[in-house]
Design an enzyme around this catalytic site. Structure first.
Site, mmCIF file in Angstrom:
data_model
loop_
_atom_site.group_PDB
_atom_site.id
_atom_site.type_symbol
_atom_site.label_atom_id
_atom_site.label_comp_id
_atom_site.label_asym_id
_atom_site.label_seq_id
_atom_site.Cartn_x
_atom_site.Cartn_y
_atom_site.Cartn_z
ATOM 1 N N ASP A 28 11.537 33.539 2.255
ATOM 2 C CA ASP A 28 10.616 34.582 1.800
ATOM 3 C C ASP A 28 9.499 34.711 2.827
ATOM 4 O O ASP A 28 8.790 33.741 3.106
ATOM 5 C CB ASP A 28 10.048 34.174 0.437
ATOM 6 C CG ASP A 28 9.455 35.343 -0.315
ATOM 7 O OD1 ASP A 28 9.742 35.486 -1.503
ATOM 8 O OD2 ASP A 28 8.683 36.106 0.309
ATOM 9 N N ASP A 140 11.957 41.736 2.723
ATOM 10 C CA ASP A 140 11.236 40.532 3.161
ATOM 11 C C ASP A 140 11.845 39.230 2.671
ATOM 12 O O ASP A 140 11.201 38.186 2.769
ATOM 13 C CB ASP A 140 9.769 40.611 2.741
ATOM 14 C CG ASP A 140 9.592 40.467 1.242
ATOM 15 O OD1 ASP A 140 10.556 40.747 0.495
ATOM 16 O OD2 ASP A 140 8.493 40.081 0.816
ATOM 17 N N GLU A 141 13.070 39.270 2.130
ATOM 18 C CA GLU A 141 13.661 37.991 1.734
ATOM 19 C C GLU A 141 15.172 37.986 1.859
ATOM 20 O O GLU A 141 15.821 39.030 1.805
ATOM 21 C CB GLU A 141 13.208 37.571 0.337
ATOM 22 C CG GLU A 141 13.525 38.534 -0.762
ATOM 23 C CD GLU A 141 12.992 38.000 -2.093
ATOM 24 O OE1 GLU A 141 13.765 37.407 -2.837
ATOM 25 O OE2 GLU A 141 11.792 38.185 -2.369
#
Length: 406
Positions: A28, A140-141
DNA sequence: TCTGGGGTCCTAGGACCC
DNA sequence: TCTGGGGTCCTAGGACCC
């Protein structure tokens, strides 16, 4: 090989399914959008910054002075906030007007999604160069299956597989930082569910290992809302049952969960509380639907603002069609979404005979959907969705008979 | 102080067919 | 004509996630 295969199949039939040891990472990025903006505005490092509101215009705020939350008026919400801003009580999803009460001096930057997508590609490419089994979970992960890499230990590597997993995760953090100058947090555990929780335990720049045996000590004390899949509604209903922590959830009679949440969801909650999750890391998947929606600056009246609504409606159809064409998809299911001023949302959809990616065809179908929704109050949002996607280039599923007929 | 935009998955009822 | 069950498709709404 045949003997081994037989043996494996035999044991799978007779015993519990044999799940080989897995090492799954969840990565993350730390305050992703805000951190990308700090690369552009290094002078803001260490100060409260929030990202949100209208998209950056061509010129952007450059040249002018930076805006603070105090000056904001509108309906935007926070997309991301720096840790300094979070310390003031603001968080993503919060309305900007409310955030302005808590942190009037925080700098407000508009989101620049093109830039975030660039950085997203950079960090994912860097990870794939080290560990190719990557599942995309948004901008974003990602999940990363480290199992094969951990098992194929080079000579001289640490003996304990969890120690090797930690070394791998640390190396991934290094290559992400080298590629982007951004930090990330990683959790490594036997499955996706636990890794998602673990990556959040030591942010920012955290590296957290949770083995099966660590579940009681590390996971059970957490609130149930930390479990991915237990949202605001389920969390509130669990609270009314006196279930607050994962420990509570793990020790309640599963029959009670099934009674209140249904067979499927109740059983899943029970498994989740015990840290059980057999889902694979999925490295590729096709999109199911593509949509565009827009919340207006002011609620629009279906009759008095009809002209403006029509323009917006057509624009949405044109943009969806553009997305479909650019990505190479066509869809049979056309959907309309409408949100009234009281935030009540209705949807209507219809299924076409053949997939389309044409703006006019989408507009016609969505227009027919619109006729089926009551237009008796002001409207704050309009959306258009295309689902049941296929690739128009690829031949649709056909029987030998129809092929012969052609 | 009211709540963005882009998605996925699940449920449930009705139509329709066998 | 009535009864019953299973399967699939369609539509609407809602929970949840990033």
């Amino acid at each position: 090989m045949p003997a081994g295969g037989l043996l494996l199949r035999y044991s799978a039939l007779v015993h519990e399914p044999l799940m080989p040891m897995r090492f799954i990472a969840h990565l993350d990025m730390d305050a992703f959008y805000a951190s990308v903006e700090l690369l552009r505005y290094p002078e803001l490092r260490g100060t409260p910054v929030v990202i949100g509101g209208r998209r950056r215009t061509a010129n952007g705020p450059a040249g002018g002075s930076l805006k603070t939350l105090r000056d904001y008026a509108g309906r935007g919400v926070i997309t991301t906030a720096t840790y300094e801003a979070r310390a003031l009580g603001v968080h993503s999803g919060m309305g900007l007007m409310k955030a302005a009460q808590l942190a009037p001096d925080a700098v407000l930057l508009p989101a620049d999604f093109d830039e975030y997508r660039n950085y997203s590609r950079m960090f994912k490419d860097a990870v794939r160069a080290v560990a190719p089994e990557v599942e995309d979970r948004g901008i974003d992960e990602i999940y990363i299956d480290l199992s094969a890499l951990v098992m194929a230990a080079p000579a001289g590597a640490a003996l304990d597989p969890w120690e090797r997993a930690r070394e791998l995760a640390a190396r991934i953090q290094d290559v992400v930082f080298e590629a982007t100058q951004l930090t990330c947090s990683i959790g490594v555990t036997p499955n996706k569910l636990l890794s998602k929780i673990a990556s959040d335990l030591d942010k920012p720049s955290g590296l957290t290992i949770v083995r099966e045996a660590d579940v009681p000590a590390r996971i059970w004390p957490l609130p149930v809302r930390k479990i991915n899949g237990i949202g605001p509604k389920a969390g509130a209903r669990l609270a009314t049952l006196g279930i607050h922590t994962v420990y509570d959830l793990a020790h309640v009679d599963p029959a009670l969960l099934v009674e209140h949440f249904g067979r499927s969801y109740g059983a899943w909650m029970h498994d989740a509380a015990h840290g059980r999750d057999a889902r694979d890391v999925v490295t590729y998947s096709e999109p199911k639907s593509i949509s565009r929606e827009s919340t207006f600056d002011d609620d629009l009246h279906p009759v008095r603002d009809r002209a403006r609504l029509t323009v917006i409606f057509t624009e949405l159809c044109v943009r969806v069609a553009g997305d479909l064409q650019r990505k190479g998809y066509a869809g049979r299911k056309i959907g309309l979404k409408l949100r009234y001023d009281n935030f009540k949302t209705v949807t209507r959809d219809c299924t076409l005979d053949a997939p389309t990616q044409d703006a006019q065809a989408i507009r016609r179908a969505a227009g027919a959907c619109l006729k089926r929704v009551p237009l008796d109050r002001r409207i704050r949002l309009l959306g258009v969705r295309v689902g049941a996607l296929s690739r128009p280039g690829a031949a649709p599923p056909q029987s030998a008979l129809t092929l012969a007929e052609v």
